[in-house]
Design a protein around this motif. Structure first.
Motif, short mmCIF file in Angstrom:
data_model
loop_
_atom_site.label_atom_id
_atom_site.label_comp_id
_atom_site.label_asym_id
_atom_site.label_seq_id
_atom_site.Cartn_x
_atom_site.Cartn_y
_atom_site.Cartn_z
N GLY A 45 6.82 2.73 11.68
CA GLY A 45 6.10 1.45 11.61
C GLY A 45 4.71 1.55 12.19
O GLY A 45 3.74 1.07 11.59
N LYS A 46 4.58 2.20 13.33
CA LYS A 46 3.26 2.35 13.97
C LYS A 46 2.34 3.22 13.10
O LYS A 46 1.17 2.90 12.90
N PHE A 72 20.24 3.40 17.94
CA PHE A 72 19.02 3.64 18.72
C PHE A 72 18.11 4.68 18.07
O PHE A 72 16.89 4.59 18.15
N VAL A 73 18.71 5.68 17.42
CA VAL A 73 17.91 6.69 16.73
C VAL A 73 17.13 6.05 15.59
O VAL A 73 15.92 6.27 15.45
N LEU A 116 0.81 -1.22 0.00
CA LEU A 116 0.00 0.00 0.00
C LEU A 116 0.84 1.27 0.00
O LEU A 116 0.47 2.27 -0.59
N PHE A 117 1.97 1.25 0.69
CA PHE A 117 2.78 2.45 0.81
C PHE A 117 4.21 2.16 0.37
O PHE A 117 4.74 1.08 0.63
N SER A 118 4.82 3.13 -0.26
CA SER A 118 6.17 2.92 -0.76
C SER A 118 7.24 3.39 0.23
O SER A 118 8.42 3.20 -0.02
N ILE A 119 6.82 3.97 1.35
CA ILE A 119 7.81 4.40 2.32
C ILE A 119 8.02 3.30 3.36
O ILE A 119 7.15 2.47 3.59
N GLY A 120 9.18 3.32 3.98
CA GLY A 120 9.48 2.33 5.01
C GLY A 120 10.87 2.56 5.57
O GLY A 120 11.56 3.50 5.19
N VAL A 175 13.13 5.76 15.00
CA VAL A 175 12.50 6.20 13.75
C VAL A 175 11.67 5.06 13.17
O VAL A 175 10.52 5.23 12.78
N ASN A 176 12.26 3.87 13.11
CA ASN A 176 11.54 2.71 12.57
C ASN A 176 10.27 2.42 13.37
O ASN A 176 9.23 2.10 12.81
#
Length: 151
Positions: free
Chosen positions: A109-110, A99-100, A86-90, A104-105
């Motif tokens: 992700g959420k 840790f940063v 559905l989305f091309s970002i990740g 971010v992930n």
């Protein structure tokens, strides 16, 4: 990045099918979509396997609706196409040591999970008949002398 337009293509064809006739050929669909009939057949194959369409080979053959528009949701069509991404970002890295990047992930992700859940709920709650009714409402607002394209 190139978008996956198979869902849009499939929905477009499915909504035109009732007006095109009881049986529609891949060539007719291809002309409507300005697409190669082979591409149309590949896209429609998943819909046949999901029981949304049926196909007949040979003279007089083609594609026909196997279910009423009221019984097919946009999610049914999406899933029949293999549930494309559905989305091309990740995330840049699925298992980062930083840790940063982990934070971010987690945040991305959420947000993506929530957006996907909302989109899928909307697709599940909308039938092809709902979209067809919207087309009829929009077409009724257009004056006869100022005809607009419907494809």
């Amino acid at each position: 990045m190139r978008r996956d337009s198979r869902l849009s293509v499939a929905l477009h064809v499915l909504l035109h099918m009732p007006e095109l006739g009881p049986v529609v050929t891949s060539e007719q669909m291809g002309r409507l979509l300005k697409a190669n009939p082979v591409v149309v057949r590949r896209t429609m194959a998943g819909l046949r396997e999901a029981g949304i369409l049926r196909s007949e080979k040979g003279h007089g053959g083609g594609w026909s609706l196997a279910r009423k528009l009221e019984s097919v949701t946009l999610a049914d069509v999406y899933e029949a196409l293999g549930a494309p991404t559905l989305f091309s970002i990740g995330p840049r890295d699925e298992s980062p040591g930083c840790f940063v990047e982990q934070a971010v992930n987690g945040a991305l992700g959420k947000a993506l999970e929530d957006a996907e859940a909302l989109l899928l709920a909307r697709l599940r709650g909308t039938t092809l008949a709902d979209v067809a009714a919207s087309v009829r409402r929009d077409a009724a607002r257009v004056p006869r002398s100022g005809s607009r394209r419907t494809s």
